[in-house]
Design an enzyme around this catalytic site. Structure first.
Site, PDB file in Angstrom:
ATOM      1  CD  GLU A   1      10.827 -40.419  25.378  1.00 40.54           C
ATOM      2  OE1 GLU A   1      10.917 -39.256  24.929  1.00 40.54           O
ATOM      3  OE2 GLU A   1      11.800 -41.005  25.875  1.00 40.54           O
TER       4      GLU A   1
ATOM      5  CD  GLU B   1       8.304 -24.397  15.331  1.00 44.79           C
ATOM      6  OE1 GLU B   1       7.270 -23.882  14.877  1.00 44.79           O
ATOM      7  OE2 GLU B   1       9.385 -24.417  14.732  1.00 44.79           O
TER       8      GLU B   1
ATOM      9  CD  GLU C   1      10.134 -36.165  22.418  1.00 42.36           C
ATOM     10  OE1 GLU C   1       9.280 -36.091  21.506  1.00 42.36           O
ATOM     11  OE2 GLU C   1      11.154 -36.878  22.338  1.00 42.36           O
TER      12      GLU C   1
ATOM     13  N   GLY D   1       8.169 -38.896  20.711  1.00 43.52           N
ATOM     14  CA  GLY D   1       8.483 -40.240  21.169  1.00 43.52           C
ATOM     15  C   GLY D   1       9.940 -40.360  21.543  1.00 43.52           C
TER      16      GLY D   1
END
Length: 153
Positions: A54, A102, A58, A38
């Site tokens: 988001e 990660e 990501e 997020g």
């Protein structure tokens, strides 16, 4: 004259896979904890669009927000955080290494959450999202004239 309140609005999503594992990321500048993907909502951006953007930025995954599981407020930093439940649509995990170190799906529950999420405010919102029996609808409106832009539930 009173000051006009200014808050940061952030969004995150609980995304699960077919094995009911939860998508978590480790942010470069918060290496002590895992968290739901997020980030901050951009000016004029609808919350459901922001959380989809988001998660894509990501993790490389496309999701569909299906409702809200909780709303949280950081009184120290004036951050209003809205947590969505998101349904995985497509994609494979691909991270931007300058931001995310990660990302992976994890079999997480109340017994093992401390192994992954170390910050108490992130832990509570993740558990709330996992345990949510109901999701709250979300709508985006334009006004003058009134126009429903989108609704999820």
């Amino acid at each position: 004259m009173e000051a006009i309140p200014k808050h940061i609005v952030a969004v995150s999503a609980l995304v699960t896979n077919e094995d009911s594992e939860v998508l978590l990321v480790k942010v470069q500048w918060r290496q002590d904890t895992w968290e739901m993907p997020g980030g901050q909502v951009e000016v004029g951006e609808a919350l459901d669009k922001a959380v989809s953007r988001e998660v894509l930025e990501e993790t490389g995954l496309i999701i569909k927000p299906v409702g809200i599981t909780g709303v949280y407020y950081n009184a120290t930093k004036q951050i209003l955080s809205v947590v969505f439940k998101g349904r995985y649509i497509s994609g494979t995990i691909k991270i931007p290494p300058e931001e995310i170190s990660e990302a992976r799906f994890v079999d997480i529950n109340e017994e093992n959450i401390d192994q992954y999420i170390t910050r108490p405010h992130m832990k509570s919102r993740t558990l709330d999202a996992i345990n949510a029996k109901h999701i709250t609808p979300y709508e985006t409106w334009e006004v003058n004239p009134y126009h429903l832009v989108g609704r999820i539930f």
